[in-house]
Scaffold this active site. Structure first.
Site, PDB file in Angstrom:
ATOM      1  N   ASP A 137       0.730  -1.258   0.039  1.00 50.45           N
ATOM      2  CA  ASP A 137      -0.013  -0.151   0.070  1.00 50.45           C
ATOM      3  C   ASP A 137       0.703   1.345  -0.172  1.00 50.45           C
ATOM      4  O   ASP A 137       2.127   1.198   0.416  1.00 50.45           O
ATOM      5  CB  ASP A 137      -0.759   0.032   1.208  1.00 50.45           C
ATOM      6  CG  ASP A 137      -0.282  -0.092   2.476  1.00 50.45           C
ATOM      7  OD1 ASP A 137       0.782  -0.827   2.596  1.00 50.45           O
ATOM      8  OD2 ASP A 137      -0.601   0.763   3.434  1.00 50.45           O
ATOM      9  N   GLU A 185       0.076  -0.713   5.713  1.00 51.11           N
ATOM     10  CA  GLU A 185       1.079  -0.396   6.830  1.00 51.11           C
ATOM     11  C   GLU A 185       0.765   1.153   6.859  1.00 51.11           C
ATOM     12  O   GLU A 185       1.282   1.718   7.970  1.00 51.11           O
ATOM     13  CB  GLU A 185       2.376  -0.621   6.144  1.00 51.11           C
ATOM     14  CG  GLU A 185       3.677  -0.373   6.898  1.00 51.11           C
ATOM     15  CD  GLU A 185       4.239   0.828   6.812  1.00 51.11           C
ATOM     16  OE1 GLU A 185       5.135   1.248   7.854  1.00 51.11           O
ATOM     17  OE2 GLU A 185       3.906   1.588   6.265  1.00 51.11           O
ATOM     18  N   ASP A 226       8.817   3.606  -0.956  1.00 48.54           N
ATOM     19  CA  ASP A 226       8.053   3.092  -0.035  1.00 48.54           C
ATOM     20  C   ASP A 226       6.716   2.382  -0.284  1.00 48.54           C
ATOM     21  O   ASP A 226       5.540   3.146  -0.618  1.00 48.54           O
ATOM     22  CB  ASP A 226       7.591   4.592   1.135  1.00 48.54           C
ATOM     23  CG  ASP A 226       7.197   4.094   2.214  1.00 48.54           C
ATOM     24  OD1 ASP A 226       7.165   2.796   2.696  1.00 48.54           O
ATOM     25  OD2 ASP A 226       6.491   4.902   3.053  1.00 48.54           O
ATOM     26  N   HIS A 245       6.747   9.636   0.666  1.00 49.93           N
ATOM     27  CA  HIS A 245       5.562  10.350   1.025  1.00 49.93           C
ATOM     28  C   HIS A 245       5.766  11.822   0.367  1.00 49.93           C
ATOM     29  O   HIS A 245       4.697  12.713   0.533  1.00 49.93           O
ATOM     30  CB  HIS A 245       5.518  10.550   2.389  1.00 49.93           C
ATOM     31  CG  HIS A 245       5.077   9.341   3.152  1.00 49.93           C
ATOM     32  ND1 HIS A 245       4.603   9.331   4.445  1.00 49.93           N
ATOM     33  CD2 HIS A 245       5.251   8.019   2.993  1.00 49.93           C
ATOM     34  CE1 HIS A 245       4.362   7.997   4.707  1.00 49.93           C
ATOM     35  NE2 HIS A 245       4.832   7.408   3.862  1.00 49.93           N
TER      36      HIS A 245
END
Length: 457
Positions: free
Chosen positions: A84, A147, A113, A430
């Site tokens: 995810d 997560e 990530d 992010h």
């Protein structure tokens, strides 16, 4: 085996596989059929299908997670990653779910990530398998699905499947992170004292993520003072950026901060505390002024001193504190904050001190989320094996380290974070234009292949 030469041979296959995975916008969605939404389900199915087509044993655990494995024996060595991703946001140079290679770097949401590192670990397994290696323990790549939210997927998975005896997550940095601080997200809600002076604060808003230092905070003020002058003087005195304007008989003042991850709050500029420092300088009613002062003192420092929880240890360093959000109107104030406490700290003692702090001003304390610290000793054979491989591949003499972040290593009974970033890697998780250097991922394949070989031969 010449892992260095072999890993380079797999670059084309790595890119083909990972780019297909990165095309899937696996952001959480509410869904009645799939536990975390169809895009995450599609990413899980895609990864499992890749494993099955390459001849591995695969399993989908009710859509909450899955695994890809090979090898024999009762013992399981786990590699735990997640599929995810966080929402892409705006401002990307190229579309976030159309993976693009520029100047040797792979751009896409999830490239760092955690899809890129997960695929590096998978290719390491494929390399070993295709070289005819027969592990004496099961090597299991465990695929998480939740997560970035609240870990419900991995919790469900381990209720159904065997816990590895040892494992690592490729979701941080090299060399080996053998300890992660405890993580605590909490809220304190206060009923405000009377605020009926000539100058009064109507409301304050700032921050929305407790794990980030807030980069903006705003207050609305009624006052006969020239707030334009008072606020701009404050900004100049403290070398801050901000704005002030008058709307509807009120002044709106905004302070700009510098957002960084809450694991290193001292490296940022907290807009909320900067705003509170300004508000306490206004001629407010005495009880209200004292309340503002107490809030500021509690979070002025990032080491927990104002909360009476300051401490450190030799293993993981100092406790950190971040005031991540404030929502205040004329009657109530809700503060949200994040603590990262040392691995040797007494969590119950910290919890009690925070309750006492809230009670002192007749507030209500609420724990939103708590992850206990994890710690494997530096001389643990698992840690020393991984570290030895890393140093052998890189030619470094690196030491195991600690961090304040939270990884899936916490979901393991005995686990560490292990890569896939290097000290000089761009850290873009992010962020817009998230990316990894392709050369870093190929080196990670080499490190993971040699590590799994050393752990299971």
């Amino acid at each position: 085996m010449d892992f260095h030469a072999l890993s380079k041979r797999y670059e084309k296959e790595y890119l083909e596989y990972v780019m297909e995975l990165l095309k899937i916008p696996s952001v959480y969605e509410e869904d009645r059929v799939y536990p975390y939404g169809k895009p995450i389900h599609d990413a899980l199915e895609k990864m499992l299908r890749i494993g099955e087509e390459d001849g591995f044993i695969t399993k989908n655990v009710d859509g909450h997670g899955g695994h890809i494995e090979f090898g024999d024996g009762d013992e399981v060595i786990g590699v735990l990653g997640h599929l995810d991703v966080v929402p892409a946001g705006a401002g990307w140079t190229t579309p976030p779910f159309e993976p693009t290679i520029r100047d040797g770097r792979l751009y896409a949401r999830g490239a760092q990530d955690d899809k890129g590192p997960v695929m590096a670990a998978y290719i390491a397994m494929k390399l070993l398998k295709e070289q005819g290696f027969e592990p004496k323990k099961k090597i299991r790549l465990i695929l998480g699905t939740d997560e970035e939210r609240d870990w419900k997927g991995i919790d469900y998975y381990f209720k159904k499947e065997t816990m590895p005896s040892l494992g690592f997550t490729p979701d941080a940095s090299f060399p080996v992170i053998h300890a992660e601080k405890g993580l605590l997200d909490s809220y304190i809600t206060y009923t405000l004292p009377e605020n009926e002076g000539e100058t009064k604060v109507i409301s304050v808003q700032g921050g929305d993520r407790l794990n980030m230092v807030p980069d903006e905070a705003a207050a609305w003020i009624e006052s006969p003072l020239n707030i334009y002058k008072v606020f701009n003087d404050y900004l100049a005195q403290h070398k801050l950026e901000g704005t002030v304007k008058s709307t509807g008989g009120q002044y709106e003042v905004k302070v700009k901060g510098n957002a960084v991850h809450a694991s290193k709050p001292e490296e940022g500029l907290n807009a909320i505390t900067a705003l509170l420092r300004f508000l306490q300088s206004l001629p407010l009613k005495r009880e209200y002024e004292l309340f503002i002062q107490n809030m500021y003192k509690a979070f002025e420092s990032t080491d927990g001193e104002g909360l009476n929880v300051k401490q450190m240890d030799e293993v993981s360093g100092a406790l950190t504190s971040n005031l991540g959000s404030i929502a205040m109107d004329e009657h109530t104030c809700k503060l949200g904050f994040n603590l990262r406490y040392p691995v040797s700290a007494d969590y119950l003692a910290i919890d009690q001190k925070l309750k006492d702090l809230a009670a002192k001003n007749e507030g209500t304390y609420e724990v939103f989320d708590h992850l206990a610290s994890i710690h494997l000793e530096k001389d643990h054979p698992f840690v020393t094996t991984l570290l030895s491989v890393y140093n052998n591949v890189t030619g470094e003499e690196a030491k195991a380290k600690t961090m304040g972040g939270a990884t899936y290593a916490r979901a393991l009974e005995a686990g560490v974070a292990f890569g896939a970033l290097f000290d000089d890697s761009p850290d873009t998780a992010h962020q817009r234009d998230e990316h990894v250097r392709i050369s870093d991922m190929i080196k990670a394949i080499e490190i993971y292949a040699e590590s799994l070989y050393a752990l299971t031969r």
